[in-house]
Design a protein around this motif. Structure first.
Motif, PDB file in Angstrom:
ATOM      1  N   VAL A  64       1.832  11.108  -3.138  1.00 38.03           N
ATOM      2  CA  VAL A  64       2.094  11.949  -1.956  1.00 38.03           C
ATOM      3  C   VAL A  64       3.437  12.665  -2.105  1.00 38.03           C
ATOM      4  O   VAL A  64       3.584  13.849  -1.766  1.00 38.03           O
ATOM      5  CB  VAL A  64       2.061  11.089  -0.677  1.00 38.03           C
ATOM      6  CG1 VAL A  64       2.505  11.917   0.524  1.00 38.03           C
ATOM      7  CG2 VAL A  64       0.671  10.533  -0.441  1.00 38.03           C
ATOM      8  N   ARG A  82       2.162   2.079  -3.418  1.00 39.41           N
ATOM      9  CA  ARG A  82       1.226   2.734  -4.329  1.00 39.41           C
ATOM     10  C   ARG A  82       0.895   4.168  -3.913  1.00 39.41           C
ATOM     11  O   ARG A  82       0.590   5.009  -4.755  1.00 39.41           O
ATOM     12  CB  ARG A  82      -0.054   1.902  -4.413  1.00 39.41           C
ATOM     13  CG  ARG A  82       0.128   0.562  -5.109  1.00 39.41           C
ATOM     14  CD  ARG A  82      -1.199  -0.124  -5.317  1.00 39.41           C
ATOM     15  NE  ARG A  82      -1.831  -0.483  -4.049  1.00 39.41           N
ATOM     16  CZ  ARG A  82      -1.634  -1.639  -3.399  1.00 39.41           C
ATOM     17  NH1 ARG A  82      -0.783  -2.540  -3.910  1.00 39.41           N
ATOM     18  NH2 ARG A  82      -2.248  -1.906  -2.273  1.00 39.41           N
ATOM     19  N   LEU A  83       0.956   4.438  -2.610  1.00 42.78           N
ATOM     20  CA  LEU A  83       0.561   5.769  -2.130  1.00 42.78           C
ATOM     21  C   LEU A  83       1.716   6.775  -2.113  1.00 42.78           C
ATOM     22  O   LEU A  83       1.489   7.979  -2.229  1.00 42.78           O
ATOM     23  CB  LEU A  83      -0.027   5.666  -0.711  1.00 42.78           C
ATOM     24  CG  LEU A  83      -1.374   4.961  -0.584  1.00 42.78           C
ATOM     25  CD1 LEU A  83      -1.812   4.923   0.863  1.00 42.78           C
ATOM     26  CD2 LEU A  83      -2.425   5.651  -1.442  1.00 42.78           C
ATOM     27  N   ILE A 115       0.844  -1.210   0.000  1.00 41.33           N
ATOM     28  CA  ILE A 115       0.000   0.000   0.000  1.00 41.33           C
ATOM     29  C   ILE A 115       0.872   1.251   0.000  1.00 41.33           C
ATOM     30  O   ILE A 115       0.596   2.230  -0.703  1.00 41.33           O
ATOM     31  CB  ILE A 115      -0.946  -0.018   1.221  1.00 41.33           C
ATOM     32  CG1 ILE A 115      -1.869  -1.229   1.152  1.00 41.33           C
ATOM     33  CG2 ILE A 115      -1.740   1.272   1.313  1.00 41.33           C
ATOM     34  CD1 ILE A 115      -2.751  -1.388   2.374  1.00 41.33           C
ATOM     35  N   GLY A 116       1.935   1.199   0.772  1.00 39.56           N
ATOM     36  CA  GLY A 116       2.866   2.332   0.793  1.00 39.56           C
ATOM     37  C   GLY A 116       3.528   2.560  -0.553  1.00 39.56           C
ATOM     38  O   GLY A 116       3.762   3.698  -0.962  1.00 39.56           O
TER      39      GLY A 116
END
Length: 415
Positions: free
Chosen positions: A227, A222-223, A219-220
């Motif tokens: 950001v 992809r995020l 998840i990190g």
């Protein structure tokens, strides 16, 4: 046993007899000088007691050297004497105004080289974040990556140098209790506080490709890129304020050569920040992706050279600290390195080695410029003439501008 001393009356009687023979003492002669009739050349001698006049014969008996007569020129001495022959001996050296009652006119800055290094690293962080934003918007990943990583490293070093100069980390925290728009130090603290986390998030986002595809870390992965892009733009928007507020901070002090250069210092620091950021791009990115870095180098060099020229020629006497001593040597080296770096960046568009040498020259130029400005201001604060002479010139100009009221009707009663 010691011989019996004569009575006071006998001493007084002898003094009156000697006074009647030798004559009264002349005013202004220490110890009572007098001329004795028949003495050779009318020479005089200094007596041992107050008000007692002696002849050369008496001086010889008392073991004193005879005083030369008035018509004999004084013996010339090598030191403390005016040029051109005779005349009175110079006993007081020429006065030189250096202080008030042993205290300096202006207290020199207590800042050490930590602040000079802070000036450089802050500009480097700002220029690198602008470089990273340019690489992000134009699709140059190598340029973006180099700018983000360098920006985080430079702003971390800036925080260290600032806290080290403050002495305690809590002092930095205490400055965040208030935001004062008229205080460059307060605004700088908030600028650094805003820029630092944004630069940190943008740099951490560069590690997203190393994370696994699945799980929490997935998840990190992809995020982090979006950001990081947003944080990089925030850092780029804050970068101009970070690059120039230190120039405003120096000009806001009472240091003569800093205060008088208030229009040029922010310009110099902005140009130095752009040039240092361009140096990072020329060092780290391949020539094919270094186009924005070359344009950044040209713009930064133009601002920096223009500001340095103004500082060294516009301020009159206060330009002197920037042209002499350590500051003069550093600023001259900075100009030469800036010119060499820009020339190498334009010529070596296809050479990785020449681009890297140009980038190193631009970074070295930024160091020399920041330290040169710092040392120039400190030198102007230590020498009192840079405080006194401009003050007198300003007072003289004010006196010349004030109207001189005189003549009939000028008095309080119109008389």
């Amino acid at each position: 046993m010691s011989p019996e001393r004569p009575a006071v009356g006998d001493l007084f009687r002898r003094f009156r007899e000697r006074l009647a023979v030798e004559g009264p003492a002349r005013p202004g002669e220490p110890g009572g000088h007098a001329l004795k009739a028949g003495a050779p050349n009318g020479s005089r001698a200094v007596g041992t007691g107050a008000g007692v006049a002696r002849t050369d014969v008496g001086a010889a008996e008392a073991g004193l050297a005879p005083q030369p007569p008035r018509d004999v020129p004084p013996v010339e001495r090598r030191r403390g004497r005016r040029r051109g022959g005779g005349g009175e001996q110079l006993t007081v050296p020429p006065a030189e105004f250096t202080s008030y009652y042993g205290r300096p006119i202006l207290k020199a800055p207590v800042w050490k080289c930590d602040i000079a290094a802070y000036l450089f690293t802050g500009g480097l962080a700002a220029g690198s974040s602008l470089l990273a934003a340019g690489g992000q918007l134009t699709g140059r990943p190598a340029l973006r990556r180099a700018g983000r990583v360098t920006s985080l490293a430079a702003v971390s070093a800036s925080a260290y140098f600032l806290v080290n100069d403050l002495g305690r980390p809590s002092r930095f925290h205490h400055m965040l209790r208030v935001a004062k728009l008229t205080s460059p130090m307060s605004m700088g603290t908030w600028i650094l506080t805003t820029f630092g986390p944004a630069a940190g998030v943008a740099a951490v986002a560069e590690a997203a490709p190393w994370l696994p595809d699945r799980g929490v870390l997935g998840i990190g992965r992809r995020l982090l890129p979006p950001v990081g892009h947003a944080a990089g733009l925030v850092a780029a928007v804050t970068a101009p304020a970070l690059a120039t507020y230190t120039g405003v901070l120096l000009a806001d002090t009472a240091v003569p050569s800093w205060h008088e250069a208030y229009p040029e210092l922010p310009t110099i620091f902005a140009g130095s920040a752009l040039a240092s950021g361009a140096g990072v791009g020329l060092l780290a990115a391949p020539p094919a992706q270094a186009g924005p870095a070359r344009r950044l180098a040209v713009a930064g060099a133009a601002l920096e050279l223009w500001g340095s020229h103004r500082v060294e020629h516009r301020l009159g006497l206060l330009s002197e600290p920037y042209a002499t001593g350590t500051a003069g040597r550093l600023l001259r080296a900075g100009r030469a390195l800036t010119a060499a770096g820009v020339a190498g960046a334009l010529v070596g568009r296809r050479s990785r080695v020449l681009s890297a040498l140009s980038g190193g020259a631009l970074l070295a130029a930024a160091v020399c410029t920041r330290f040169g400005i710092f040392h120039g201001g400190v030198a102007s604060a230590k020498d009192p003439k840079y405080t006194v002479v401009p003050q007198r010139e300003r007072a003289r100009r004010r006196e010349n501008q004030e109207p001189h009221i005189s003549g009939p009707g000028a008095g309080p009663n119109g008389g």
